[in-house]
Design an enzyme around this catalytic site. Structure first.
Site, PDB file in Angstrom:
ATOM      1  N   ASN A  64       4.868  -5.864   0.407  1.00 27.53           N
ATOM      2  CA  ASN A  64       4.568  -4.803  -0.560  1.00 27.53           C
ATOM      3  C   ASN A  64       5.521  -4.676  -1.741  1.00 27.53           C
ATOM      4  OD1 ASN A  64       2.885  -2.540  -1.308  1.00 27.53           O
ATOM      5  ND2 ASN A  64       4.640  -1.249  -0.855  1.00 27.53           N
ATOM      6  N   ASP A  91       7.141   6.192  -4.471  1.00 26.40           N
ATOM      7  CA  ASP A  91       6.681   4.807  -4.461  1.00 26.40           C
ATOM      8  C   ASP A  91       7.864   3.914  -4.842  1.00 26.40           C
ATOM      9  OD1 ASP A  91       4.948   2.431  -4.778  1.00 26.40           O
ATOM     10  OD2 ASP A  91       3.316   3.879  -4.777  1.00 26.40           O
ATOM     11  N   ASN A 150       8.378   0.926   0.662  1.00 26.25           N
ATOM     12  CA  ASN A 150       8.554   0.669  -0.764  1.00 26.25           C
ATOM     13  C   ASN A 150      10.022   0.431  -1.046  1.00 26.25           C
ATOM     14  OD1 ASN A 150       6.348   0.626  -2.881  1.00 26.25           O
ATOM     15  ND2 ASN A 150       5.614   2.284  -1.552  1.00 26.25           N
ATOM     16  N   GLU A 207       1.763  -2.840  -9.371  1.00 24.96           N
ATOM     17  CA  GLU A 207       3.014  -2.690  -8.613  1.00 24.96           C
ATOM     18  C   GLU A 207       4.026  -3.742  -9.069  1.00 24.96           C
ATOM     19  OE1 GLU A 207       5.005  -1.310  -6.705  1.00 24.96           O
ATOM     20  OE2 GLU A 207       4.033   0.106  -5.369  1.00 24.96           O
ATOM     21  N   ARG A 224       0.719  -6.721   5.230  1.00 23.79           N
ATOM     22  CA  ARG A 224       0.961  -7.487   4.015  1.00 23.79           C
ATOM     23  C   ARG A 224       2.351  -7.127   3.491  1.00 23.79           C
ATOM     24  NH1 ARG A 224       0.823  -4.189  -0.395  1.00 23.79           N
ATOM     25  NH2 ARG A 224      -0.525  -2.342  -0.365  1.00 23.79           N
TER      26      ARG A 224
END
Length: 294
Positions: free
Chosen positions: A104, A200, A150, A19, A102
């Site tokens: 991202n 994403d 995202n 990522e 968390r």
């Protein structure tokens, strides 16, 4: 319109969840993370050298900052990373974040602010939301109540910011200025176009078009400023997580991929899954502003 591109593997990172790919215009290298393996990678296209540093927690993103450091989003807050010492240092917590969340994905805007999202680490609860880090201060900014955030991504002029709700298959847009961010409104319902895939990480090109990786979709997609699908490019991996424009002319597309939801048979069908991919981009990107730490 499907665009044919020569996509190649430039680094076999074997990422579980690659990522956060971006181009560092100062060092002229690519940075990306493997969230689940807690790795911060760098790749130098000139020398093809690469290495990774072990983060103390799951790491969602790393953005070049002023002073030669990187600002990173980990599971438990913001950290700085010294590339010379390969050392992480805790900077601050994100106030009010649940322990099961968390961080991202993230980007900077032209003023050096850092926009980022949080999410449920188990990808179920709508406990995620978006924030802005503005010279040492974190405050909520943008949509909330999201299971998997995202983006965000910001256009070159700093007038628009895009937020992705991956589970809902939605990309939203809001007006942006130095004074703040407006209310998010619908931009693209990707589920209507790619019902079996999920949007994403997004990025904006130099022509103000938005690109997104398609998880379970084996491609990246490009949308006009009006939200119309104008192009797709097939990728030799199934789970496409994020794209960035890099190279000294910002003419190379770099793409991160994932393997965490793949079975052995899926890996046989997609042998380049988990790799950092690259291709000659049909349009160019632009340099991102360094994050301002204070």
């Amino acid at each position: 319109m499907e665009i044919t591109a020569e996509v190649r593997r430039v680094l076999d990172a074997e990422s579980l969840l690659g990522e956060g790919v971006l181009w560092d215009p100062v060092r002229e290298v690519v940075w990306f993370v493997d969230i689940k393996r807690h790795r911060l990678w760098h790749y130098d296209p000139e020398t093809q050298s690469n290495s990774y540093a072990e983060a103390p927690e799951a790491i969602g993103w790393a953005i070049p900052a002023e002073g030669g450091m990187l600002l990173c989003g980990l599971k438990d807050g913001l950290y700085t990373f010294d590339p010379e010492e390969k050392a992480f240092a805790k900077l601050m917590d994100v106030p009010g974040e649940p322990s099961g969340n968390r961080l991202n994905d993230a980007c900077t805007d032209p003023w050096g602010r850092v926009w980022f999202g949080s999410m449920d680490d188990s990808e179920n609860s709508g406990s995620g939301r978006f924030y802005v880090f503005d010279r040492g201060e974190i405050r909520p900014a943008g949509p909330s109540g999201i299971a998997i955030t995202n983006g965000p991504c910001v256009n070159a002029s700093g007038t628009r910011i895009y937020f992705t709700d991956t589970t809902a298959q939605q990309i939203m847009v809001a007006d942006l200025s130095r004074e703040g961010v407006g209310e998010a409104r619908p931009f693209v319902d990707t589920g209507a176009l790619f019902p079996d895939a999920y949007p994403d990480g997004p990025v904006v090109d130099a022509e103000d078009h938005v690109w997104t990786g398609l998880y379970l979709g084996s491609r990246v997609a490009r949308f006009s400023p009006a939200g119309e699908l104008v192009a797709t490019i097939a990728m030799p991996a199934r789970d496409i997580t994020k794209m960035a424009f890099g190279g000294t002319d910002f003419g190379t597309g770099y793409v991160t991929t994932a393997t965490k939801n793949m079975e052995p048979g899926d890996m046989e069908d997609h042998p380049l899954a988990g790799a950092l991919l690259a291709f000659p981009a049909p349009v160019k990107g632009f340099a991102l502003t360094l994050a301002k730490l204070s």
